[in-house]
Each structure stands twice: as C-alpha cells, then as structure tokens.
Design a protein around this motif. Sequence first.
Motif: not given
Lengths: 95, 890
Positions: B44-45, B101, B105, B108, B113, B130, B134, B429-430
């Motif tokens: 993610k990051h 990104s 954060d 996010m 989502y 996305i 991702a 999945e961060d």
Amino acid sequence: MSFRIPCPQCGERSVYEFRFGGEYSIRPQPGADEDEWYQYNFVRRNEMGSQTEWWYHRLGCRQWLRAVRETRTNKVIRAYFPDETEQTDRGPGES
Amino acid sequence: MAQASPSEGFSFLLNDKPIQAKAGDSIGAAMFRAGVRVFTRSFKHHRPRGLLCVAGNCPNCLMNVDGTPNVRVCTTPARPGMRVAPQNVFPSLEFDVLAASQKFDWLMPVGWYYKTFTRRPVWNAVEPFIRKAAGLGEAPPSIDRFSGEDPDYEQRYVHTEVAVLGGGPSGLTAALEASRQGSRVTLIDEQPQLGGHLRFTPSDAERRRVLAGQVEAAQGVEVLSRAQCFGLYEDGLLGVVQLPRDGGEESLIHVRAERVVVATGVIEAPLLFENNDLVGVMLSSGVERLIGLYGIVPGRRAVIVGDGPRAGRIASLLKDSGVDVAATVRPDQVLSVTGAAQADGVRTAGGKIPCDLVVVCGHLVPNAGLLHQAGGSLDWSDENGAFLPTRLPPHVEAAGQVKGSDLTAAVPSPPAYPDSKRCYACLCEDVTTSDLRTAIREGFDHIETLKRYTTVSMGPCQGRMCQISSIGVCARETGGGMGETGVTTSRPPNPSISLGALAGPRHPPVKRSPLHHEHEALGAVWMNMGQWKRPRYYAPEPDWSEQRIVEREYRAVRERVGVVDVGPLGKIEVRGRDSGKLLDKVYTHRFGSLKAGRVRYAVICDETGTILDDGTISRLADDHYFLTTTTGNLEFVVQWLEWWLVETGWDVHIADVTGGRSSINVAGPKAREVLAELTDIDLETAAFKYMACRRGEVAGAPAVLLRIGFVGEMGWEVHVPADYGVHVWRSVLAAGKEHGILPFGVETQRVLRLEKKHVIVGVDTDALSNPYEADIPWVTKLEKQDFIGKASLGTLQSAAANERLIGFTMLEDGKVPEDGSSVMLDGRPAGRVTSARYSFVNGTAVGLAWVSDELAEEGREIDVRVGGKPARARIQQAAFYDPEGRRLRM
C-alpha cells in the motif's frame, strides 16, 4: 470433502471415484397420491447424523451401492450392494 | 556450509543485470551477496522492503521469476540463466514514485475502500489505478490449454501409513520411530535438505548429519523435499505442493495417510516498534540462515533487539562472523528504528545507537495452522506464551515445538506495542498498529471482524508474520486476554499456492472417432463436442465461406446423397429376458411391445417430467435391444439404466459399446442406390420400412442398419465394428462417387435437422423442459402401468403450459438470429431462441424458440433480436421442410 467409501467390491476408495446419487428413499407405488410424489420428488430429510445414500462407483466397479454416512463427520459407517443386504441391513431413516 | 561449494559459480539476471551465484544459493542469497538490499515495495505505502525471515514466510521477497509471479526468492534455489524481476514498482525498486503514497496515507485510513468509494462511478474511475499500484505481481499471459506453451503442472498420489510434516529434529525423530515400528512413512519437508533449524546452527551440524543419515537409510521412509503441506483434510488427506529440484512448476501431491504427525516447529514473528519494516531490520533466524546456509554476513555494525539466551547466542554468532555488535537492547527500550529507506540506527531513551543491521529476536510462534485446520483447537497457554494445539482428531498428533516444547513465555500476554503509523503489524497489507487501533475503536473489536475489516493476516504470509501481534493489539485494546481474544480460523491453503498446481496437468481428454484420420484427409474443420472432435464441415478450398461450404454439403444431402460420421452417438446394447421391462420403466414410450426389427424414437424423463435424454431404441431380437443416446449423456444413461435395475432381480445386461462401433449415416434420395452396391439386404421400402432395423453385411463387414431420418431424407444409420469403420466409410464414398456423394459435418447436419424441427436435447431443451411444452407429447404413454416421470407427466399433461417450444421463420431477408437471442413482444422480452440457421429450402432463416404459452399461436408474428435490433418472424408449428415426412418413406 475428502472422505472415503468402503466399496463392497473394491475396498476403501476416495469419494472422488464416486458419483453421489442422493438420499435413499423409497419410490411411491404407481398410483400413489400427489402428496407422496411431492415428498419423494422434492422433500429431502437432510439428516444431521447417519443418513443412507446412493453412490455409484464410476471409477471403479461401476455399480450402485448404498452407504450409511455420518453427515456431521463425513465418516461412512458402511456401504453395501442393495440386493445383498436389503432384507437384513436397513439403514436409519429408511421406512 | 554444507550446501555452498564456492568452486561452482554461475549467473542469472535481475532485470538485465547479471547476478553471480554460488552452487546452493537461493536467488535471494545471491542477490544479497551481490549487494541488493531492497527486494520489494510494500503493498500500500510502497515502502522499500528487504530480506527479513529468509525462510519463505514473510512477503518481503516476492518477485517475478521467469514469468511466474510471487516467487519467494529467499528460499527458491538460483539456477543459471533465470530472469528475476521486481513487482509493482514504478519505475524501479530503488526509486519508486508510488512511495509518495506514504505522504498521503491520511487519505487512506483503514477501511478507506469502504469509506471513500461509496459511489459506483468514482470506484470505476479509480479502480484500474489502485489495481496496478496495489496488486501482487502480474498473472502470466493468457494460457491456452491447447497451445502447449503454458507451464505444465503435474499431480501425483501417495498412500502412506504415517505422514510426518517437518524435517526438523522432531519430525526426523518421529519418522525414525514410525519406521522402527514397521510403518511406511512419508516425510514432508519444506527445505532442500533435512534438519530444520539444525542446518544453520554450527554446533548442531553433527546431530543433523546423524539424524538425516538415519532417516535416509531407514526402511520404508520416503522423503518429499521442498514440499509444503497446505491443507489437512478429512480422512487423512494432505494437500502437498512440491517444487522440483531442477526448477519448473510445482506439482500437487495428494497424500493419503492413516496417521499424521505435525512437527512444523515455530515461526519467528517480528516485534512491534516504529519503523520495524525498514530494510536492514532482520529476524534473528534470518540472520542465522544467511550466515549458516550461505556464508553471508548481513552487516558491519549490529544492534540486537531482544534479551535472554537467544540474544546472547545471536550476539556471539555475529561477533564470530566479524560483525561489531554495538548493543543489545530489550524490546521495550526501543523507541524506533531510524533511517530513510535503510536502517541507520536504533533510537532508545538513552539516545540513538548507529548501526546498519537491526537483529530482532522475534516472537516464537508455534506453526500450528494445520492442526487448527484439521479440527484441533488452539488454546492460549500463559506459561508457554503461545497458542497451543489441543483436542486433536484421533489420527493427528503434534510433535516438538509446535506443541510448545521448549517454549517459555514466548510472547508476553498481552505484548506492549506503540501506536504508530509506521509500526507495521502486517507487512503483506501494510496494516499498522494505528490502523488496528482505529478499526477497534470503530467497533471491529472481534479478532475475526478486525481481520476482515483491516485485512490483517489476509496477505501472502497468511498470518505467519502478523497473527500473534494483531491478537496482541486486539487483546490490549479491548482489555481481554490473549486466550479470550483467540485466533482466527485457519483454512487451507496455507501457505498460498499457485492456481496452476490445483488445476493440474494439461491433459484434456480427447475422444476421436475411428474415422478421424479420414476426416483430416478430407479437409475437416474441427469442432469440440464434449470431449469429442467432430468435423464441423469439410473445406474444399481454404477461402470458402462457411455459408458456401455448408450449402454445398446441404445440397448434396437434399438432392443426391451425403454421409456423416455419427460415431460419437452413445451406443448401448441391452440384452436379457427382461430388457423390455427395464426400457418400459425408464423410457416414456413402449418398448416391451416393440416388434423385433423395428426402431422407435425414445425419450427419458426424470420423476418430475423433465426431459433428460433422447435417442433411438432398436429391437434387434426379442431379448436384444440397441440404444443410441446423445453424445454427452452416454455415461449418465448407462448409470440411469443400471440404477433402475438395482433390486429388481430382472435378467438384463447393459453394455456401453460406443467405443467399439463405427457409425455413419448415409442419407439422401440416392442413399438406397449407394448402399445397395455394398449389401445384400433388401433396402426397398416394402422390405425395409422407415423406422425398421436389420442386421447384415455392408461392404463385407457385419453391420446393424437403422432406417431413420434425423436429417429429413431417406437414410440409414450403419453401425459396424470400429475396426471396419475406415473400410466401410471408404466403400460408401467410392460407391457414392457416381451419385455425387459428399461427406457432411455437424454444422450442415444442424441445418438439415432444424428444417425438420428435430429437437436436440440440451440445446433446444433445458432443465425445465417437459415433452408437452417441447411439443413432443406423443412420446409419453401415460396408459403404461408405470414409468419414471409418469406421475408428474400426468399432472403436467392437464396443467396449463408455462412456455412452449415453437418454430419460426424470419420474415426479413438476410436476418439470421444467433442461438440464444431474445424473442420480443411489444418491445419486452418474451422468450428465447434455442437454434436458428439460414434455411436453404425456405430462402430465409428458421429456428426454434421458447415463448410463453399465450404467444404460441400458429401464424402469430413476433420479433426476434438480430444484431441488437428486433426483426419480424412468424410462428410456424409444422416442419419447415417436408412436413408430412414423405421423403423419409420413399
């Protein structure tokens, strides 16, 4: 689903060798009333516990057999050719 | 160490850059030795990540190898010439613009989502970006299972008495003991070499050598190396994937065992502190593996995070390897790790300690997922500081550290952690500790809902790295204990495996008619029909259109004579005194009273009156019937007949003879003249009526002839033993030459039969079609005492029909609806087309369609969608060609 069925002809075999034929139930006599046919065609007992079922050993002896399966554990308690044990060996839930 | 022999070197490519490797190196080890530190960018990051566990557990080294995504390069052996590439980075591992990104954060948060994309158009607009940013690698290019270019995955079956999972000391001991007791043993070990953790601790080398040697020499022990069990299923079935030694795809092994010993040991999981994911932060066992297995010293100046004997052991290992150990700090003293991408120090209350390597003595977590899957419970033990397996099913046992041996307070209950946006609980999945806290405050305070909402433990590591810390955070936040918080349900597959391994080898079974090579020589264009290959038609010239080819074949049948291979038809012989009784019971029409030498159309219904199959039944002799079935239903019909035979005590024998016969249909006005040259059987109608059958010789081969008319012309189906098939086929073509005979294919046959409104079961009927609605009421003989479906058909006969199968002709030139098009009435859907073709005799398209009962009126006009627009059609109940059937009886 990965249980085994003790085929009376071939021995203990993976369920993937078999085709499921549904719950065992007795076909109504010709001329039976509509409700009896309705029960036979559309209503399943779906027993929680031991249930007698039809299985066809398609990748083995290619014969139909009946198996008594404990539906909570998928353990098949016994399997037999109907002609051989019909009189003495009725499973639970059979009338 | 044992595996590395520096004399043999080779190279492989990372992007386009050659990387030197030594024999025994994993891809990751060779890369690390060559100076590569960043292996992936996070999900993610897009934070840089490097080697952490060196055991194939964490997500930090997933790369693309020779086109296969998500390969764990830290444990995958390097091979000369392989091509390794990073995943989801833009443009490169070292500089990834998506790392920006991290700065955003706050946009996010956990569950973003669900919170952000509440409107469909917004989601549709951003989804492609996305997914690209991702994603987890890219699936290999499209796989054509017939091209032979896709990777091949083998499957294998193993039956054993005792399966032992894990090649560490406990697994080896268990395997030896079972072997001594006389059992056949299958030992399943992830590593290329037996020994588990003994492999990389120098003081254990001798013990490893002795144990592994004993196992390799033991009676009846099969070792599956580089193999992982991903599922423990009921009745002792183990799903195992194994990587071959020489590269290539993994194979799936179905292991069936009477008893299973799970000796999967412990996994070291990361500790929670700020920047715990920086490159240069490694687990102590990862460091031990790099040094012990590959002779790689991972840093120059190290800080050890941990206490007790493990910290002492790793400190002396590092010192012996020439690393300067700057300090050993207790986990609770660590404030954060510092550094931009690479760790450059550890910050404590006493200040920053500079270093280039942070060695974390992580939580030791029993690797008990399989035991949980198999039906065991995982209960928290304060004493061991671990979730330990209990209440195991009778055939499953645990051995060694997985059941808590040697584990004392492995994880404090519950562990402390900082609330930070840079303290990663879940690396896959961060998910940070701050995310977990937020989610719990939003109400997702049950470990199962927390998992689903934050996706913690749902990534490639399947909780191996993060399960224990997410439980810890949840326990601390909710005030419950570790045991009370509990573990999430463990499900297969764990670890993740490739779909290809499950799909198995590329061996789609193919059935070929005995005449296959004849068709090939005649220019057949093939089509698949179930497993059969059938000629769709025969192309005289490569540039001919389908329409032109079909018309040529069509005209041969209607005007002269044609021959079609009907080998794939199901063919069954039924013999015995009581055969007629069985057929009367199973089929809707009468067959016990059918005279020998006659043929009848035959339909099977189920007890609810639905059409299951159709075909013909010929009575060859009083106690001998010959049945044909549709191609796809053969196996079903055989089983259905056998089923209704059970317990009757009747004298009936059923044999599937499909593979043993070659079958052709010779049809057309000149069919009699052609066949008459090849047989002594009198083919004149006086002697051989329509719907009659005879046995005799055709071209010298023993044959069964049925005079039937699927295509609507005078014709005979000729069945001969398969060995004579080619001879008879060639003889028919030779005899027909002067009459202009042509072979025709399935597509032409479909046009011919459609003009006769002959139904194909499964194409024109579906799982709700009964004979009344399908317009073949005459096949049911309700006056028979009993047959399958009689009770329901009796009700259906008098009930109002819902839908009817009707014929229609298109009223507009050049409009041919596709099969499946909708029928429209006043602009609304009112039915569906099952078959439609251009009819050469009508000069317009004709077809079959299901429409509602009230629409099904002779002559009524309806609309059928053609190319998205409605086109006029008229309902016609009579056949489109020769409705009286005169041509069949000539």
